[in-house]
Design a protein around this motif. Structure first.
Motif, PDB file in Angstrom:
ATOM      1  N   VAL A 119     -32.326  29.810  -5.830  1.00 18.50           N
ATOM      2  CA  VAL A 119     -31.598  28.985  -5.573  1.00 18.50           C
ATOM      3  C   VAL A 119     -30.320  28.156  -6.002  1.00 18.50           C
ATOM      4  O   VAL A 119     -29.829  28.015  -6.859  1.00 18.50           O
ATOM      5  N   VAL A 120     -31.075  27.235  -6.892  1.00 15.48           N
ATOM      6  CA  VAL A 120     -31.530  26.223  -7.842  1.00 15.48           C
ATOM      7  C   VAL A 120     -31.293  26.307  -9.238  1.00 15.48           C
ATOM      8  O   VAL A 120     -31.115  25.438 -10.316  1.00 15.48           O
TER       9      VAL A 120
ATOM     10  N   LEU B 102     -17.697  28.061   0.292  1.00 15.15           N
ATOM     11  CA  LEU B 102     -19.450  28.280  -0.564  1.00 15.15           C
ATOM     12  C   LEU B 102     -19.391  28.341  -1.889  1.00 15.15           C
ATOM     13  O   LEU B 102     -20.242  27.605  -2.948  1.00 15.15           O
ATOM     14  N   ASP B 108     -20.995  23.418  -3.138  1.00 19.16           N
ATOM     15  CA  ASP B 108     -22.285  24.476  -3.464  1.00 19.16           C
ATOM     16  C   ASP B 108     -23.626  23.502  -3.410  1.00 19.16           C
ATOM     17  O   ASP B 108     -24.541  23.757  -3.328  1.00 19.16           O
ATOM     18  N   ARG B 112     -27.483  24.327  -1.447  1.00 24.07           N
ATOM     19  CA  ARG B 112     -28.238  24.344  -2.111  1.00 24.07           C
ATOM     20  C   ARG B 112     -29.755  23.525  -2.644  1.00 24.07           C
ATOM     21  O   ARG B 112     -30.376  24.491  -2.106  1.00 24.07           O
ATOM     22  N   ALA B 115     -30.772  24.065   0.766  1.00 29.17           N
ATOM     23  CA  ALA B 115     -31.852  25.446   1.134  1.00 29.17           C
ATOM     24  C   ALA B 115     -32.596  25.458   0.650  1.00 29.17           C
ATOM     25  O   ALA B 115     -33.620  26.288   1.396  1.00 29.17           O
ATOM     26  N   ALA B 116     -32.676  25.196  -0.689  1.00 28.55           N
ATOM     27  CA  ALA B 116     -34.312  25.893  -1.595  1.00 28.55           C
ATOM     28  C   ALA B 116     -35.056  24.703  -0.919  1.00 28.55           C
ATOM     29  O   ALA B 116     -36.373  25.618  -0.655  1.00 28.55           O
ATOM     30  N   THR B 171     -24.749  34.664   3.156  1.00 30.85           N
ATOM     31  CA  THR B 171     -26.261  34.220   2.685  1.00 30.85           C
ATOM     32  C   THR B 171     -26.356  34.671   1.707  1.00 30.85           C
ATOM     33  O   THR B 171     -27.152  33.902   0.460  1.00 30.85           O
ATOM     34  N   TRP B 174     -24.435  34.393  -1.538  1.00 29.50           N
ATOM     35  CA  TRP B 174     -24.486  33.075  -1.907  1.00 29.50           C
ATOM     36  C   TRP B 174     -26.123  32.472  -2.268  1.00 29.50           C
ATOM     37  O   TRP B 174     -25.987  32.723  -3.771  1.00 29.50           O
ATOM     38  N   LEU B 175     -27.186  32.348  -1.209  1.00 34.49           N
ATOM     39  CA  LEU B 175     -27.933  32.541  -2.534  1.00 34.49           C
ATOM     40  C   LEU B 175     -29.142  32.947  -3.075  1.00 34.49           C
ATOM     41  O   LEU B 175     -29.453  32.357  -4.148  1.00 34.49           O
ATOM     42  N   ARG B 177     -27.805  34.870  -5.474  1.00 37.74           N
ATOM     43  CA  ARG B 177     -26.919  34.913  -6.192  1.00 37.74           C
ATOM     44  C   ARG B 177     -26.734  36.495  -7.311  1.00 37.74           C
ATOM     45  O   ARG B 177     -27.086  36.849  -7.937  1.00 37.74           O
TER      46      ARG B 177
END
Lengths: 201, 201
Positions: A119-120, B102, B108, B112, B115-116, B171, B174-175, B177
């Motif tokens: 994610v990062v 996002l 972003d 991120r 979320a991570a 999601t 986005w998460l 990638r």
């Protein structure tokens, strides 16, 4: 999905490879990606760290391959989504199996650690997507294409997008920890995605 | 969505609050959750760390509130999903706005990081879900219920599950990638989820 070849195929190096995979997955699940090191994996696997450096170029490479191996063992060598001619039943089978996998402790810890880092960390994410995730998503594309060819999926549906109606909700619920992942949930997602939310008149 | 109240409503403390939010979001986006500290936020915001400790019990609390504030400003005080009577158009509007959010650098990085951390930290995840995520998901439940009441969504659809057909794919993309988040993608997800992949006969 190319795999790094072991320098020989003896039972001994196969045992070492297995021990390294197991150690890598266990460590990353316990300590997280950042704190997992080649040295730590080697110590836990009972091999010299040069053994690992000889076979893999980086920590990311070991972990991704350990995951590939885990996924292959989980699917028992069956890589395609089954095609019984009943798309709904086949997808429910696969999504229920995915629910079971995401709920299993052996998978949950290491998979969360790898996902959180991706994610990062765009570089790891790119490898994760290319080697692990996208090949799995292409299984859905192939099964949906077979259904589209036989009239089970509407013409004009873009399949690489459409598959995310199945994988997206499960990933959302699992990664963000909103609500429990159950077989009933998997079944509902398949039904809603196939037949839509709007009434059929 | 209760908010910690500032001890007074003077412009000075409002300026401090804003500076703390901005510093918290910037730091977590740059350094990640683990390396963000109350001390670091205070230094960057130009306030004493006691000011932060007086208003918030923990780093997680500051960050979650900073995110709530960011989300409220992004929606310009409009918290409900619009209801023009056209569910497809309303959902496309919201999902396109989500795509824009996002894709915006200001959102972003910090999002991120949060979320991570939530992926591997169940305690933070529980707060994140309760205070930030679930209230946003309930907006979908309310909009879908209005549509169900007027015949735009099939009777019997479980709405808390169904909304994940919209939020899950975005999601996921986005998460993890996998592929670019675009307006065309948002539109396709809305269309597929509403009308399904199976043919309508």
């Amino acid at each position: 999905m190319s795999k790094t070849k072991a320098p020989d195929s003896s039972r001994r190096s196969e045992r070492s490879r297995r021990a390294i995979y197991d150690a890598a997955l266990a460590l990353v699940g316990e300590a997280g990606y950042a704190k997992t090191t080649i040295e730590g994996i080697a110590a836990r696997a009972g091999v010299g760290k040069q053994t690992i450096y000889r076979w893999w170029p980086s920590k990311a490479a070991v972990l991704l391959e350990a995951f590939l191996d885990l996924a292959e063992r989980a699917s028992e060598g069956e890589s395609e989504i089954p095609d019984t001619g009943d798309l709904e039943a086949d997808l429910k089978l696969v999504l229920r199996a995915t629910v079971d996998e995401l709920n299993s402790p052996a998978y949950d810890g290491p998979a969360r650690a790898l996902a959180a880092e991706s994610v990062v960390n765009p570089e790891l994410a790119a490898q994760f997507v290319e080697k692990l995730l996208e090949p799995q998503l292409q299984l859905y594309v192939r099964r949906l294409r077979a259904a589209q060819d036989t009239g089970g999926v509407r013409v004009g549906i873009e399949l690489r997008t459409a598959l995310e109606l199945f994988t997206g909700p499960l990933t959302h619920r699992w990664l963000l920890r909103t609500l429990p992942l159950t077989h009933d949930y998997a079944d509902a997602i398949v039904e809603y995605a196939l037949y839509g939310l709007a009434p059929r008149s």
